[in-house]
Design an enzyme around this catalytic site. Structure first.
Site, PDB file in Angstrom:
ATOM      1  N   GLY A  64       0.933  -0.958  -0.086  1.00 47.90           N
ATOM      2  CA  GLY A  64       0.052   0.243  -0.233  1.00 47.90           C
ATOM      3  C   GLY A  64       0.670   0.999   0.030  1.00 47.90           C
ATOM      4  CB  ALA A  67       1.619  -1.344   5.300  1.00 47.16           C
ATOM      5  CB  VAL A  69       1.649  -7.426   4.334  1.00 49.72           C
ATOM      6  CG1 VAL A  69       1.241  -8.221   4.755  1.00 49.72           C
ATOM      7  CG2 VAL A  69      -0.004  -6.492   4.979  1.00 49.72           C
ATOM      8  CE  LYS A  84      -0.772  -2.610   7.594  1.00 53.30           C
ATOM      9  NZ  LYS A  84      -2.049  -2.646   8.449  1.00 53.30           N
ATOM     10  CG  ASP A 178     -11.580   0.112   4.145  1.00 51.46           C
ATOM     11  OD1 ASP A 178     -12.076   0.584   3.214  1.00 51.46           O
ATOM     12  OD2 ASP A 178      -9.972   0.152   4.179  1.00 51.46           O
TER      13      ASP A 178
END
Length: 237
Positions: A64, A67, A69, A84, A178
């Site tokens: 993202g 971040a 993962v 993460k 979300d």
């Protein structure tokens, strides 16, 4: 994209991390945020290199803006987890408030079988690293992207798991905010698997004592009315 962990090469786009207090104080938080006490933070967060305890696989599971993962394996075992890596600084601003909020939210969800579990926490100068339960089957978005269509029985099972997870959050006054296929991870190979809810960073605690007015969520999944109006008001019913 944020910095990645030390074994990977690349240039940071976020610059040096500014000097910050250890943990965001509860009195300094906006409505809806959670935090950890200094004692909780010190007890839970390791400051040794994560590579001392885990092998980090080189290819990210997902990335993202702030971040990434990675799959990792606990050294000396065959146990795999998801790590993460979260940048503490975003566009030069302190982002630890949001990351610590996600940690605190996950800790509130301990022992819930419908929410991805937090196993360990690490901290470096520039990042927090959350070691979490691994969704070995990927996420629901991957299934849809591959044009795999769940049978009605699978959909019923997935919806039941999702609603049980949301009920657990709501009993603790937490709104996820979300819900989307990318945040529903599969516990194994589709369709012989279950789903779990993940990513609590923009969740908020809803309480009678506070009104929360924020524009939150992913634009593709936010209702049209919210996109064309002021930030909606979140309040206990």
């Amino acid at each position: 994209m944020c910095d990645v962990h030390p074994p990977l090469t690349g240039v940071s786009l976020v610059g040096p991390t500014p000097v910050m207090p250890q943990v965001p104080a509860a009195s300094d938080l906006p409505p809806g945020f959670m935090t950890l006490s200094e004692e909780e933070h010190s007890a839970m967060v390791r400051r040794q290199p994560i590579e001392k305890y885990y092998e980090i696989y080189p290819t990210p599971i997902s990335t993202g803006q702030w971040a990434s993962v990675y799959k990792c394996r606990r050294l000396g075992t065959e146990l795999e987890f998801a790590a993460k890596f979260c940048s503490k600084s975003r566009l030069g601003l302190d982002a630890r408030r949001e990351i610590v909020h996600e940690m605190a939210a996950m800790l509130r969800c301990r022992r819930c079988p419908r929410v991805v579990q937090l196993h360990e926490l690490f901290e470096t100068e520039q990042q927090y690293i959350l070691v979490m339960e691994l969704g070995s089957g990927g996420d629901l978005q991957g299934i849809l992207d591959n044009n795999q269509v769940p049978y009605e029985a699978d959909v019923v099972r997935f919806m039941r798991s999702l609603l049980e997870g949301l009920a657990f959050l709501h009993e603790r006054s937490i709104a996820h905010l979300d819900i989307k296929p990318q945040n529903l991870v599969l516990t194994g190979a589709f369709p012989d698997c279950d789903i779990k809810l993940c990513d609590l960073e923009i969740s908020r605690v809803i309480s009678p004592a506070q009104d929360i007015r924020e524009m939150l969520g992913t634009p593709d999944y936010v209702c049209k009315l919210a996109l064309h109006s002021q930030a909606p008001l979140l309040r206990c019913a």
